[in-house]
Design a protein around this motif. Sequence first.
Motif, PDB file in Angstrom:
ATOM      1  N   GLU A  93       0.814  -1.213   0.000  1.00 43.18           N
ATOM      2  CA  GLU A  93       0.000   0.000   0.000  1.00 43.18           C
ATOM      3  C   GLU A  93       0.850   1.265   0.000  1.00 43.18           C
ATOM      4  OE1 GLU A  93      -2.929  -0.088  -0.730  1.00 43.18           O
ATOM      5  OE2 GLU A  93      -3.590  -2.115  -0.225  1.00 43.18           O
ATOM      6  N   SER A  95       3.781   1.754  -1.167  1.00 40.83           N
ATOM      7  CA  SER A  95       4.677   1.976  -2.305  1.00 40.83           C
ATOM      8  C   SER A  95       3.908   1.994  -3.628  1.00 40.83           C
ATOM      9  CB  SER A  95       5.768   0.900  -2.350  1.00 40.83           C
ATOM     10  OG  SER A  95       5.207  -0.343  -2.685  1.00 40.83           O
ATOM     11  N   SER A  96       2.585   2.173  -3.565  1.00 37.45           N
ATOM     12  CA  SER A  96       1.811   2.256  -4.809  1.00 37.45           C
ATOM     13  C   SER A  96       2.178   3.502  -5.598  1.00 37.45           C
ATOM     14  CB  SER A  96       0.309   2.311  -4.511  1.00 37.45           C
ATOM     15  OG  SER A  96      -0.136   1.119  -3.952  1.00 37.45           O
ATOM     16  N   CYS A  97       2.302   4.636  -4.917  1.00 36.59           N
ATOM     17  CA  CYS A  97       2.501   5.905  -5.616  1.00 36.59           C
ATOM     18  C   CYS A  97       3.888   6.490  -5.397  1.00 36.59           C
ATOM     19  CB  CYS A  97       1.461   6.927  -5.163  1.00 36.59           C
ATOM     20  SG  CYS A  97      -0.232   6.360  -5.404  1.00 36.59           S
ATOM     21  N   HIS A  98       4.547   6.058  -4.335  1.00 41.55           N
ATOM     22  CA  HIS A  98       5.904   6.520  -4.058  1.00 41.55           C
ATOM     23  C   HIS A  98       6.620   5.368  -3.367  1.00 41.55           C
ATOM     24  CE1 HIS A  98       4.477   6.923   0.066  1.00 41.55           C
ATOM     25  NE2 HIS A  98       3.597   7.831  -0.287  1.00 41.55           N
ATOM     26  N   MET A  99       7.926   5.512  -3.136  1.00 38.37           N
ATOM     27  CA  MET A  99       8.614   4.433  -2.431  1.00 38.37           C
ATOM     28  C   MET A  99       8.049   4.315  -1.011  1.00 38.37           C
ATOM     29  SD  MET A  99      12.339   5.807  -1.131  1.00 38.37           S
ATOM     30  CE  MET A  99      12.383   5.139   0.525  1.00 38.37           C
ATOM     31  N   SER A 119      -7.466  10.146   3.072  1.00 43.28           N
ATOM     32  CA  SER A 119      -8.345  10.595   1.982  1.00 43.28           C
ATOM     33  C   SER A 119      -7.877  11.952   1.442  1.00 43.28           C
ATOM     34  CB  SER A 119      -9.803  10.643   2.436  1.00 43.28           C
ATOM     35  OG  SER A 119      -9.908  11.435   3.583  1.00 43.28           O
ATOM     36  N   PHE A 122      -1.592  14.769   1.236  1.00 43.42           N
ATOM     37  CA  PHE A 122      -0.852  15.804   0.504  1.00 43.42           C
ATOM     38  C   PHE A 122      -1.568  16.167  -0.798  1.00 43.42           C
ATOM     39  CE2 PHE A 122       2.329  13.267   2.899  1.00 43.42           C
ATOM     40  CZ  PHE A 122       2.624  14.224   3.859  1.00 43.42           C
ATOM     41  N   THR A 124      -3.859  14.345  -2.419  1.00 42.50           N
ATOM     42  CA  THR A 124      -4.294  13.205  -3.228  1.00 42.50           C
ATOM     43  C   THR A 124      -5.088  12.236  -2.353  1.00 42.50           C
ATOM     44  OG1 THR A 124      -2.315  13.404  -4.589  1.00 42.50           O
ATOM     45  CG2 THR A 124      -3.450  11.311  -4.669  1.00 42.50           C
ATOM     46  N   ASP A 125      -6.116  11.620  -2.946  1.00 41.04           N
ATOM     47  CA  ASP A 125      -6.895  10.622  -2.213  1.00 41.04           C
ATOM     48  C   ASP A 125      -6.128   9.300  -2.194  1.00 41.04           C
ATOM     49  OD1 ASP A 125      -8.666   8.706  -1.271  1.00 41.04           O
ATOM     50  OD2 ASP A 125     -10.405   9.603  -2.257  1.00 41.04           O
ATOM     51  N   ALA A 126      -5.634   8.935  -1.021  1.00 46.35           N
ATOM     52  CA  ALA A 126      -4.902   7.664  -0.856  1.00 46.35           C
ATOM     53  C   ALA A 126      -5.636   6.788   0.157  1.00 46.35           C
ATOM     54  CB  ALA A 126      -3.470   7.941  -0.404  1.00 46.35           C
ATOM     55  N   SER A 127      -6.965   6.950   0.219  1.00 43.97           N
ATOM     56  CA  SER A 127      -7.748   6.274   1.259  1.00 43.97           C
ATOM     57  C   SER A 127      -7.629   4.753   1.176  1.00 43.97           C
ATOM     58  CB  SER A 127      -9.217   6.693   1.156  1.00 43.97           C
ATOM     59  OG  SER A 127      -9.714   6.439  -0.138  1.00 43.97           O
ATOM     60  N   LEU A 128      -7.663   4.142   2.352  1.00 46.91           N
ATOM     61  CA  LEU A 128      -7.629   2.677   2.481  1.00 46.91           C
ATOM     62  C   LEU A 128      -8.827   2.244   3.308  1.00 46.91           C
ATOM     63  CD1 LEU A 128      -3.872   2.089   3.410  1.00 46.91           C
ATOM     64  CD2 LEU A 128      -5.010   1.291   1.323  1.00 46.91           C
ATOM     65  N   GLU A 196      15.069   2.241  -0.688  1.00 45.04           N
ATOM     66  CA  GLU A 196      13.884   1.383  -0.563  1.00 45.04           C
ATOM     67  C   GLU A 196      14.143   0.189   0.354  1.00 45.04           C
ATOM     68  OE1 GLU A 196      10.229   1.018  -3.675  1.00 45.04           O
ATOM     69  OE2 GLU A 196      12.233   0.752  -4.456  1.00 45.04           O
TER      70      GLU A 196
ATOM     71  N   ARG B 116     -12.341   4.653  -6.481  1.00 43.26           N
ATOM     72  CA  ARG B 116     -12.693   5.600  -5.410  1.00 43.26           C
ATOM     73  C   ARG B 116     -11.655   6.724  -5.329  1.00 43.26           C
ATOM     74  NH1 ARG B 116     -12.070   2.412  -0.789  1.00 43.26           N
ATOM     75  NH2 ARG B 116      -9.994   3.286  -0.471  1.00 43.26           N
ATOM     76  N   ARG B 117     -10.381   6.342  -5.241  1.00 39.80           N
ATOM     77  CA  ARG B 117      -9.315   7.339  -5.103  1.00 39.80           C
ATOM     78  C   ARG B 117      -9.199   8.230  -6.333  1.00 39.80           C
ATOM     79  NH1 ARG B 117      -4.114   3.784  -3.230  1.00 39.80           N
ATOM     80  NH2 ARG B 117      -4.487   3.743  -0.979  1.00 39.80           N
ATOM     81  N   ASP B 121      -9.811  12.233  -7.135  1.00 37.91           N
ATOM     82  CA  ASP B 121      -8.737  13.138  -7.532  1.00 37.91           C
ATOM     83  C   ASP B 121      -9.048  13.859  -8.846  1.00 37.91           C
ATOM     84  OD1 ASP B 121      -7.120  12.720  -5.349  1.00 37.91           O
ATOM     85  OD2 ASP B 121      -5.886  11.176  -6.294  1.00 37.91           O
TER      86      ASP B 121
END
Lengths: 209, 144
Positions: A93, A95-99, A119, A122, A124-128, A196, B116-117, B121
């Motif tokens: 989770e 490392s999906s968008c960054h390391m 949500s 920074f 962006t929606d990164a909700s889990l 990483e 959803r995400r 965005d």
Amino acid sequence: MMDRSRWMNIRLAVTLVLLITGGWVLSAGADDDERDETAYGREQGEYHARGKPHRESHEREGNERGERRSDLPVPDGRGQPEFKAAFEAWKAECSSCHMAYPPRLLPTDSWRALMGGLSDHFGTDASLDQETVDRILPLLEQYAGRRRSQAGTGLVLRITDTRWFRHEHDEVGSAVWKRPAVGSPSNCMACHAGAEQGDFDEDAVRIPR
Amino acid sequence: MSYPIRFSVAGMVVVLAAALSGTPSLSRAETPSDFLAAFEAGARAADSGFAGFSAARGELFFNKTHGREWSCSSCHTARPVQSGKHARTGKSIDPLSPNANAERFTRSKKVEKWFRRNCNDVLGRECSALEKGDVLTFLMAVKP
């Protein structure tokens, strides 16, 4: 003659007991010192405390300034299904968008705030889903940074805003951060090839031209 | 002699329990077509006049912005059989089209999470079943 050798035996036994207890007291004292240096409130070893198979302490020496870090270990496949599940969820989770930034780079409060506000991560929606948050957060809490210099003024959400990060990078000029191969201070791997894997060894730093 | 029977009964109970509990077991294999069917049911429920998905409409939706900074293609490129790049971090993104990446649209949890995400965005809201169906139709039509 018999009495004398018996007396010698008793003296030897007493000396041994004193030596052993003395050594134990000294080493306990040393442990306390270490804890004071690195303490951020929580102690290590939650996964061990729950009766999981013993692992070696994951503390290791940090850089040459003598700072200590608590490194997130890679699961070795010997038991610890709970830790393995948490590690894999964190790895996938985060490392999906960054390391996946090593947990030790931020203090516990920061990780709690970040995981509670995914949500708007920074901008962006990164909700889990809650289940995944509940799996990852204890891992971040356990291996979070414990040095006071990790904090900034008040709650810090960005690793690059910590006093520690600024101090370590104070000799890096603003033009270097803007180089295309670097892009921004959040791009650890531009200069720390092993980032990483949690390796930020100063001797291995290569700043791209 | 009675053992094999007892084992099979136990096995059936386990299978039945797993099926009834509704938890996705080890690998509930899904295909892009399964998702398309689910979006179609959703689109039909929302609009009785639903007349099918359109790859052309999906492509248009995919490439344009919707009142905000990013479009789908900002990260996934206008040709989503290629690798993309995260618009903010620059991290590489595997191709989104199932024609180029067999892992895409095979797990509902993942599909739900990313719609959803990313809809939030790109559009600042959830995507409708029609929009998701159009986009998936486009993704299934685009050739590598």
